[in-house]
Design a protein around this motif. Structure first.
Motif, PDB file in Angstrom:
ATOM      1  N   ALA A  33      47.230   7.437 143.818  1.00 53.62           N
ATOM      2  CA  ALA A  33      46.922   8.684 143.293  1.00 53.62           C
ATOM      3  C   ALA A  33      46.273   9.544 144.346  1.00 53.62           C
ATOM      4  N   ASP A  34      46.872  10.006 145.579  1.00 47.57           N
ATOM      5  CA  ASP A  34      46.141  10.902 146.347  1.00 47.57           C
ATOM      6  C   ASP A  34      46.379  12.255 146.268  1.00 47.57           C
ATOM      7  N   GLY A  35      45.287  13.108 146.102  1.00 42.71           N
ATOM      8  CA  GLY A  35      45.565  14.724 145.929  1.00 42.71           C
ATOM      9  C   GLY A  35      45.574  15.107 144.471  1.00 42.71           C
ATOM     10  N   VAL A  36      45.582  13.929 143.621  1.00 37.77           N
ATOM     11  CA  VAL A  36      45.748  14.327 142.281  1.00 37.77           C
ATOM     12  C   VAL A  36      43.982  14.570 141.884  1.00 37.77           C
ATOM     13  N   ARG A  37      43.659  15.687 141.163  1.00 39.56           N
ATOM     14  CA  ARG A  37      42.215  16.154 140.746  1.00 39.56           C
ATOM     15  C   ARG A  37      41.975  16.181 139.173  1.00 39.56           C
ATOM     16  N   VAL A  38      41.177  15.700 138.650  1.00 41.75           N
ATOM     17  CA  VAL A  38      40.898  15.691 137.126  1.00 41.75           C
ATOM     18  C   VAL A  38      39.228  16.392 137.018  1.00 41.75           C
ATOM     19  N   ALA A  39      39.421  17.717 136.566  1.00 42.07           N
ATOM     20  CA  ALA A  39      38.197  18.393 136.307  1.00 42.07           C
ATOM     21  C   ALA A  39      37.291  18.437 137.679  1.00 42.07           C
ATOM     22  N   GLY A  40      38.170  18.714 138.737  1.00 42.30           N
ATOM     23  CA  GLY A  40      37.661  18.877 140.144  1.00 42.30           C
ATOM     24  C   GLY A  40      37.196  17.676 140.515  1.00 42.30           C
ATOM     25  N   VAL A  41      37.318  16.469 140.158  1.00 50.27           N
ATOM     26  CA  VAL A  41      37.305  15.219 140.926  1.00 50.27           C
ATOM     27  C   VAL A  41      38.505  14.561 141.367  1.00 50.27           C
ATOM     28  N   GLU A  42      38.792  13.706 142.519  1.00 48.62           N
ATOM     29  CA  GLU A  42      39.945  13.347 142.847  1.00 48.62           C
ATOM     30  C   GLU A  42      39.997  11.849 141.885  1.00 48.62           C
ATOM     31  N   LEU A  43      41.210  11.777 141.492  1.00 51.41           N
ATOM     32  CA  LEU A  43      41.744  10.746 140.472  1.00 51.41           C
ATOM     33  C   LEU A  43      41.372   9.333 141.339  1.00 51.41           C
ATOM     34  N   ARG A  44      41.676   9.305 142.457  1.00 51.74           N
ATOM     35  CA  ARG A  44      41.392   8.254 143.237  1.00 51.74           C
ATOM     36  C   ARG A  44      39.887   7.800 143.213  1.00 51.74           C
ATOM     37  N   ASP A  45      38.986   8.712 143.248  1.00 54.64           N
ATOM     38  CA  ASP A  45      37.570   8.414 143.299  1.00 54.64           C
ATOM     39  C   ASP A  45      37.264   7.665 141.912  1.00 54.64           C
ATOM     40  N   ILE A  46      38.050   8.339 140.974  1.00 48.61           N
ATOM     41  CA  ILE A  46      37.542   8.015 139.265  1.00 48.61           C
ATOM     42  C   ILE A  46      38.154   6.519 139.137  1.00 48.61           C
ATOM     43  N   ALA A  47      39.333   6.213 139.449  1.00 52.98           N
ATOM     44  CA  ALA A  47      39.821   5.008 139.304  1.00 52.98           C
ATOM     45  C   ALA A  47      39.337   4.027 140.067  1.00 52.98           C
ATOM     46  N   ALA A  48      38.716   4.402 141.405  1.00 54.09           N
ATOM     47  CA  ALA A  48      38.083   3.188 142.346  1.00 54.09           C
ATOM     48  C   ALA A  48      36.768   2.922 141.762  1.00 54.09           C
ATOM     49  N   ALA A  49      36.335   3.921 140.971  1.00 54.31           N
ATOM     50  CA  ALA A  49      34.737   3.661 140.289  1.00 54.31           C
ATOM     51  C   ALA A  49      35.015   2.797 139.084  1.00 54.31           C
ATOM     52  N   VAL A  50      36.047   3.002 138.266  1.00 51.00           N
ATOM     53  CA  VAL A  50      36.182   2.422 137.062  1.00 51.00           C
ATOM     54  C   VAL A  50      36.885   0.940 137.333  1.00 51.00           C
ATOM     55  N   GLY A  51      37.654   0.818 138.360  1.00 50.80           N
ATOM     56  CA  GLY A  51      38.265  -0.514 138.793  1.00 50.80           C
ATOM     57  C   GLY A  51      37.072  -1.480 139.381  1.00 50.80           C
ATOM     58  N   ALA A  52      36.291  -0.810 140.126  1.00 45.64           N
ATOM     59  CA  ALA A  52      35.166  -1.593 140.869  1.00 45.64           C
ATOM     60  C   ALA A  52      34.191  -2.258 139.682  1.00 45.64           C
ATOM     61  N   THR A  53      33.847  -1.354 138.756  1.00 47.18           N
ATOM     62  CA  THR A  53      32.948  -1.457 137.448  1.00 47.18           C
ATOM     63  C   THR A  53      33.502  -2.830 136.772  1.00 47.18           C
ATOM     64  N   ALA A  54      34.915  -2.534 136.393  1.00 47.83           N
ATOM     65  CA  ALA A  54      35.540  -3.447 135.759  1.00 47.83           C
ATOM     66  C   ALA A  54      35.614  -4.917 136.330  1.00 47.83           C
ATOM     67  N   LEU A  55      35.942  -4.978 137.562  1.00 51.87           N
ATOM     68  CA  LEU A  55      35.987  -6.097 138.424  1.00 51.87           C
ATOM     69  C   LEU A  55      34.678  -6.939 138.282  1.00 51.87           C
ATOM     70  N   VAL A  56      33.583  -6.181 138.768  1.00 49.55           N
ATOM     71  CA  VAL A  56      32.239  -6.730 138.674  1.00 49.55           C
ATOM     72  C   VAL A  56      31.951  -7.206 137.208  1.00 49.55           C
ATOM     73  N   SER A  57      32.291  -6.433 136.400  1.00 51.92           N
ATOM     74  CA  SER A  57      31.971  -7.039 134.835  1.00 51.92           C
ATOM     75  C   SER A  57      32.760  -8.498 134.502  1.00 51.92           C
ATOM     76  N   ALA A  58      33.890  -8.104 135.075  1.00 51.34           N
ATOM     77  CA  ALA A  58      34.724  -9.576 134.804  1.00 51.34           C
ATOM     78  C   ALA A  58      34.080 -10.803 135.523  1.00 51.34           C
ATOM     79  N   VAL A  59      33.466 -10.379 136.752  1.00 52.62           N
ATOM     80  CA  VAL A  59      33.113 -11.689 137.376  1.00 52.62           C
ATOM     81  C   VAL A  59      31.846 -12.245 136.689  1.00 52.62           C
ATOM     82  N   PHE A  60      30.975 -11.128 136.095  1.00 54.75           N
ATOM     83  CA  PHE A  60      29.791 -11.745 135.446  1.00 54.75           C
ATOM     84  C   PHE A  60      30.139 -12.452 133.896  1.00 54.75           C
ATOM     85  N   ASN A  61      31.180 -11.677 133.561  1.00 52.64           N
ATOM     86  CA  ASN A  61      31.529 -12.398 131.986  1.00 52.64           C
ATOM     87  C   ASN A  61      32.245 -13.663 132.261  1.00 52.64           C
ATOM     88  N   LEU A  62      33.085 -13.731 133.406  1.00 53.32           N
ATOM     89  CA  LEU A  62      33.648 -15.207 133.517  1.00 53.32           C
ATOM     90  C   LEU A  62      32.581 -16.106 133.951  1.00 53.32           C
TER      91      LEU A  62
END
Length: 137
Positions: A33-62
């Motif tokens: 998702a390069d160049g797509v903006r949601v509320a003035g923020v790049e979708l790439r940045d939002i997805a990367a933050a959500v994905g990283a948070t989910a991955l870290v949480s998954a490791v701890f929960n596992l």
């Protein structure tokens, strides 16, 4: 109590696997998702933050789920899981009480909080099987 602890930890491991899948999916969306903006923020940045948070949480929960299963199989090895869940349950109960008193309790935090408290109760009971809470002279 050991059976219930093992069942709850299996649920936690299944949740961790789902978090891994969703984290990887968000990470993939962020990479394409390069160049797509949601509320003035790049979708790439939002997805990367959500994905990283989910991955870290998954490791701890596992890790916590595996520690719980280990403790359910052998109550003498439940110490680390016991203290993690005990502290987590205390903080969760405090947060739930605070949100209820403020009038802003949502269903997801209530279900999550009750799950953590159920883990702590099971861990407490399994830990009690070792004689840890017996009166010592």
């Amino acid at each position: 109590w050991q059976v219930w602890l093992k069942r709850l930890c299996v649920v936690m491991i299944v949740w961790a696997v789902l978090e891994l899948v969703f984290g990887a999916a968000f990470w993939a969306v962020g990479s394409v998702a390069d160049g797509v903006r949601v509320a003035g923020v790049e979708l790439r940045d939002i997805a990367a933050a959500v994905g990283a948070t989910a991955l870290v949480s998954a490791v701890f929960n596992l890790a916590i789920g595996l520690l719980g299963i280990r403790g359910a199989k052998n109550p003498y090895k439940i110490t680390l899981f016991f203290w993690i869940t005990f502290v987590d349950a205390m903080l969760t109960a405090w947060a739930l009480a605070s949100s209820v008193s403020a009038g802003t309790c949502d269903l997801t935090s209530l279900v999550s909080g009750l799950f953590v408290i159920a883990l702590a109760v099971c861990a407490w009971q399994v830990r009690g099987q070792t004689g840890y809470f017996d009166a010592h002279p």
